[in-house]
Write a protein that holds these residues in place. Structure first.
Motif, PDB file in Angstrom:
ATOM      1  N   LEU A  84      10.473  12.343  -2.951  1.00 31.25           N
ATOM      2  CA  LEU A  84       9.379  11.738  -2.193  1.00 31.25           C
ATOM      3  C   LEU A  84       8.806  10.566  -2.980  1.00 31.25           C
ATOM      4  CD1 LEU A  84       7.592  15.099  -1.296  1.00 31.25           C
ATOM      5  CD2 LEU A  84       9.386  13.947  -0.026  1.00 31.25           C
ATOM      6  N   THR A  85       8.751   9.408  -2.323  1.00 27.41           N
ATOM      7  CA  THR A  85       8.231   8.206  -2.977  1.00 27.41           C
ATOM      8  C   THR A  85       7.181   7.574  -2.070  1.00 27.41           C
ATOM      9  OG1 THR A  85      10.440   7.845  -3.904  1.00 27.41           O
ATOM     10  CG2 THR A  85       8.879   6.015  -4.042  1.00 27.41           C
ATOM     11  N   PRO A  86       5.946   7.413  -2.577  1.00 26.43           N
ATOM     12  CA  PRO A  86       4.914   6.790  -1.735  1.00 26.43           C
ATOM     13  C   PRO A  86       5.098   5.277  -1.654  1.00 26.43           C
ATOM     14  CG  PRO A  86       4.019   7.281  -3.904  1.00 26.43           C
ATOM     15  CD  PRO A  86       5.432   7.810  -3.887  1.00 26.43           C
ATOM     16  N   SER A  87       4.655   4.706  -0.539  1.00 28.96           N
ATOM     17  CA  SER A  87       4.663   3.246  -0.416  1.00 28.96           C
ATOM     18  C   SER A  87       3.488   2.705  -1.226  1.00 28.96           C
ATOM     19  CB  SER A  87       4.535   2.833   1.047  1.00 28.96           C
ATOM     20  OG  SER A  87       3.298   3.264   1.567  1.00 28.96           O
ATOM     21  N   ALA A  88       3.434   1.391  -1.399  1.00 34.37           N
ATOM     22  CA  ALA A  88       2.370   0.773  -2.191  1.00 34.37           C
ATOM     23  C   ALA A  88       0.991   1.083  -1.624  1.00 34.37           C
ATOM     24  CB  ALA A  88       2.589  -0.736  -2.271  1.00 34.37           C
ATOM     25  N   ASP A  89       0.868   1.108  -0.297  1.00 28.61           N
ATOM     26  CA  ASP A  89      -0.443   1.375   0.312  1.00 28.61           C
ATOM     27  C   ASP A  89      -0.689   2.869   0.563  1.00 28.61           C
ATOM     28  OD1 ASP A  89       1.253   1.878   2.412  1.00 28.61           O
ATOM     29  OD2 ASP A  89       0.393   0.371   3.760  1.00 28.61           O
TER      30      ASP A  89
END
Length: 183
Positions: A84-89
């Motif tokens: 799982l990788t979050p986006s910048a925002d």
């Protein structure tokens, strides 16, 4: 003769080569609405899809960046990993699903057959994750290409295994009948 060669290459080699390329192509990561925490909360109770319903799917690791499920008793069949990788925002989460086969897993399949089977497991689990996070029904059409390749590549081995199982069953039945006749 040229027609026969052309026909063979178009209907034999090209689909076979395409299926090998497809089998070994990595699955792309997909982005979903929601924070990593929201995505983790939706995925945590996920169960095995119908194709793998005889196998137990149990959550073993639930970290902010990675979730792992064992497929089969204590991960005997495979380990499903969702990165799982979050986006910048932080409004989107990218999920990359991988399948790892434990070194201890025994198989009667050769390397290509095992790769095709693992690609099938991966496609099945990618669709399970996608349907869970998009709150929709599981769509079998999305895994049919991998299912077809795995079936074609493992058919001979599975057919031999079925013959061996039938031979063992017949021999055991004959032994039971022979033992029953002696009494």
């Amino acid at each position: 003769m040229l027609y026969g060669l052309l026909k063979f290459s178009l209907f034999g080699i090209v689909p076979l080569a395409g299926s090998f390329v497809y089998t070994f192509t990595p699955t792309a990561a997909r982005s979903y609405a929601g924070s990593v925490e929201q995505v983790r909360a939706q995925l945590a109770p996920m169960s095995a899809p119908f194709l793998l319903s005889s196998a137990e799917l149990s959550l073993k690791l639930n970290r902010p960046d990675r979730m792992e499920w064992d497929l089969g008793e204590q991960g005997a069949a495979a380990r499903v990993i969702a990165r799982l990788t979050p986006s910048a925002d932080r409004k989107l989460t990218t999920v990359k699903v991988d399948i790892e086969r434990p070194a201890s897993a025994r198989s009667q399949l050769n390397g290509v057959q095992t790769a095709a089977s693992m690609k099938l497991f991966e496609a099945v689990m990618v669709e399970q994750v996608d349907s869970t996070l998009n709150k929709r029904a599981y769509q079998w059409a999305r895994v049919m290409p991998q299912f077809s390749v795995a079936t074609v590549l493992t058919f001979g081995t599975l057919q031999q295994k079925m013959r061996d199982d039938l031979d063992r069953h017949v021999a055991a039945q004959a032994q039971r009948e022979k033992s029953g006749a002696r009494q």
